[in-house]
Design an enzyme around this catalytic site. Structure first.
Site, short mmCIF file in Angstrom:
data_model
loop_
_atom_site.label_atom_id
_atom_site.label_comp_id
_atom_site.label_asym_id
_atom_site.label_seq_id
_atom_site.Cartn_x
_atom_site.Cartn_y
_atom_site.Cartn_z
CG ASP A 68 25.76 -9.59 -14.69
OD1 ASP A 68 27.06 -9.79 -14.67
OD2 ASP A 68 25.00 -10.28 -15.38
CE LYS A 86 28.78 -10.52 -8.08
NZ LYS A 86 28.05 -10.51 -9.21
N GLY A 95 32.73 -10.64 -14.44
CA GLY A 95 33.06 -9.47 -15.06
C GLY A 95 32.64 -8.38 -14.03
CG HIS A 96 33.45 -8.27 -10.45
ND1 HIS A 96 32.20 -8.62 -10.24
CD2 HIS A 96 34.29 -9.16 -9.66
CE1 HIS A 96 32.11 -9.56 -9.59
NE2 HIS A 96 33.24 -10.18 -9.25
CD GLN A 148 30.04 -16.84 -11.75
OE1 GLN A 148 30.44 -17.38 -10.71
NE2 GLN A 148 30.84 -16.14 -12.73
P1 GDP Z 1 29.11 -7.45 -11.03
O1 GDP Z 1 29.74 -8.48 -11.72
O2 GDP Z 1 28.08 -7.79 -10.04
O3 GDP Z 1 30.27 -6.81 -10.41
O4 GDP Z 1 28.38 -6.32 -11.85
P2 GDP Z 1 28.93 -5.77 -13.18
O5 GDP Z 1 30.16 -5.04 -13.05
O6 GDP Z 1 28.96 -6.59 -14.54
O7 GDP Z 1 27.69 -5.00 -13.74
C1 GDP Z 1 27.28 -3.64 -12.79
C2 GDP Z 1 27.45 -2.36 -13.63
O8 GDP Z 1 26.80 -1.60 -12.96
C3 GDP Z 1 28.85 -1.79 -13.95
O9 GDP Z 1 29.06 -1.36 -14.95
C4 GDP Z 1 28.75 -0.81 -12.53
O10 GDP Z 1 29.80 0.31 -13.11
C5 GDP Z 1 27.53 -0.46 -12.84
N1 GDP Z 1 26.79 0.18 -11.31
C6 GDP Z 1 27.14 -0.41 -10.10
N2 GDP Z 1 26.64 0.43 -9.22
C7 GDP Z 1 25.92 1.03 -10.08
C8 GDP Z 1 24.65 2.20 -9.50
O11 GDP Z 1 24.28 2.50 -8.57
N3 GDP Z 1 24.41 2.84 -10.56
C9 GDP Z 1 24.66 2.95 -12.16
N4 GDP Z 1 24.09 3.65 -13.08
N5 GDP Z 1 25.68 1.89 -12.33
C10 GDP Z 1 26.05 1.22 -11.26
#
Ligand code: GDP
Length: 432
Positions: free
Chosen positions: A12, A15, A39-40, A222
């Protein structure tokens, strides 16, 4: 140069946003492990896309997306995602390839996982109960069903036999209902009609593309601390989320990975069970969760939140050979008076500067913190490193120092454009 983008913490990390941001520089984005438990969340011009199985690169027209043999595929989930994207105007036709060697998640895997988690009681791992673990168990036990197996049209061939045997095991385990192997086989035949045009020898496709000079991004799901071999076992996922997984999960030689980019939040989160030394149970933890919207994209579960754990990210740097970091969610730290960085653990009378392999010992570790000044001006949406408050720059510089990895990208918001790319850093060159 081909780049592997992966999580340097417990998943999370954001990515999805980073993959989406870098995709225009690549011809192919290839996912190498995991299932639809990932879940991206990606925001493009304010529109929210949540991707579970299909690489986030799909949001860019013309980019080919690959689901590699290291991924486990739930066909219903895959088609639901394809349909959802189509509904939002994203057509995957001709742009999505699924490895003929990828293993399938069957309905019985989901049921078996729910049973296994219930049996573990207090010690439950906190899985998403989507059948991913049992699908990998079957793969390793050599009774799994692969995408290419569905081509077998016979009702008395290897596919039918394998389904029948697996369903019999399921019926013995799940006592109160009986599954019919014939109807499962019939469902799979239907799915095959739709799946067939997407199926390919994806390793061969990648090899040819790379030889033709196309750039590939390898996308991990992950995070490093959830890796089956190198994570905080047993509180881990069932696949190789680290850089080595890109090679095995896609059938490409390790030398085809030109650079490895680790994505890490400016603080720490974890979903599910297992030790998390910097976890905060107070108002600061709540604030990180609320401001960072730390609720799972797949399950909606609140994430456990804490300060940045440099020991864990330094470990991720070693395991993956990180060339650069993308530090995300810096904006979430706006307005704190002070910030803490965990640089070592205290464990009994010992001070540990490396992650212990023993999970019980890790659970007994408490963080040793350094305190850094916070900043009051908002960083949200800042795109130029020089425009960050000097305290934010000092904080990032310290993260670079204690992890030993340059922060080539700093993310200051969820939108594609809310990003600082530090083009002046040598480590940023091959990425962008
Ligand atoms: P992933 O599985 O690694 O892609 O991560 P997730 O999607 O589960 O969680 C990342 C969350 O953080 C998402 O809702 C993104 O839109 C949000 N996000 C990513 N980068 C940033 C950032 O720099 N600032 C903020 N406030 N939100 C971010």
């Amino acid at each position: 140069m081909n780049v592997c983008v992966l999580g340097a913490q417990w998943g999370d990390e954001g990515k999805g946003k980073i993959v989406d941001l870098l995709t225009p520089r690549f011809s192919i984005v290839a996912r190498y492990q995991g299932g639809h438990n990932a879940g991206h969340t990606v925001y493009v011009s304010g529109r929210k896309f949540v991707l579970h199985l299909i690489p986030s690169g799909i949001l860019h027209p013309g980019v080919i997306c690959i689901i590699g043999s290291g991924v486990v595929v739930d066909l219903e989930a895959l088609f639901a995602e394809v349909d959802k994207l189509a509904g939002m105007g994203v057509d995957v036709t001709g742009r999505l390839l699924v490895s003929d060697r990828a293993h399938l998640i069957m309905p019985y895997h989901r049921e078996i996982e729910v049973l296994a988690e219930a049996r573990r009681g207090e010690r439950k791992i906190g899985t998403t109960s989507r059948g991913i673990g049992p699908a990998y168990e079957d793969k390793i036990a050599r009774r799994g069903i692969r995408v290419g197996d569905l081509a077998d049209p016979s009702n008395d061939g290897p596919l039918a036999h394998a389904i029948r045997e697996n369903v019999e095991v399921r019926n013995r385990l799940v006592g109160d209902t009986a599954m019919k192997w014939e109807s499962l086989l019939a469902d799979l035949r239907q799915h095959w009609t739709r799946l067939k045009p997407l199926v390919a020898d994806t390793s061969l496709h990648l090899d040819r593309a790379i030889k033709n000079g196309q750039r590939v991004m390898f996308e991990g799901a992950q995070g490093t601390l959830l890796d089956i071999d190198h994570g905080t076992y047993p509180f881990v996922t069932s696949s190789s989320a680290t850089a080595g997984g890109a090679s095995t999960g896609l059938g490409v030689g390790p030398k085809s990975i030109g650079a490895v980019l680790g994505v890490a939040k400016a603080y720490t989160t974890r979903v599910g069970g297992g030790p998390l030394p910097t976890e905060l149970f107070d108002a600061v933890g709540e604030r990180l969760r609320d401001t960072g919207q730390e609720y799972g994209a797949s399950t909606g579960r609140p994430r456990r939140c804490g300060w940045f754990d440099a020991v864990a990210v330094r470990y991720a740097a070693r395991i993956n050979g990180l060339d650069a970091l993308a530090i995300t969610k810096l904006d979430v730290l706006d307005g704190f008076d002070t910030l803490e960085i965990c640089t070592a653990y205290r464990c009994g009378n010992e001070v540990l500067t490396e992650m212990p392999g023993d999970t019980a010992q890790f659970a007994a570790c408490t963080p040793i913190y350094e305190t850094w000044p916070g900043w009051s001006e908002p960083t949200s949406g800042v795109t130029d490193y020089a425009r960050l408050p000097k305290e934010a720059r000092a904080y990032i510089a310290r993260l670079e120092e204690v992890t030993g990895v340059p922060a080539a990208i700093v993310s200051t918001g969820s939108d594609r454009d809310h990003t600082i790319i530090r083009r002046d850093l040598p480590s940023a060159k091959g990425l962008y």
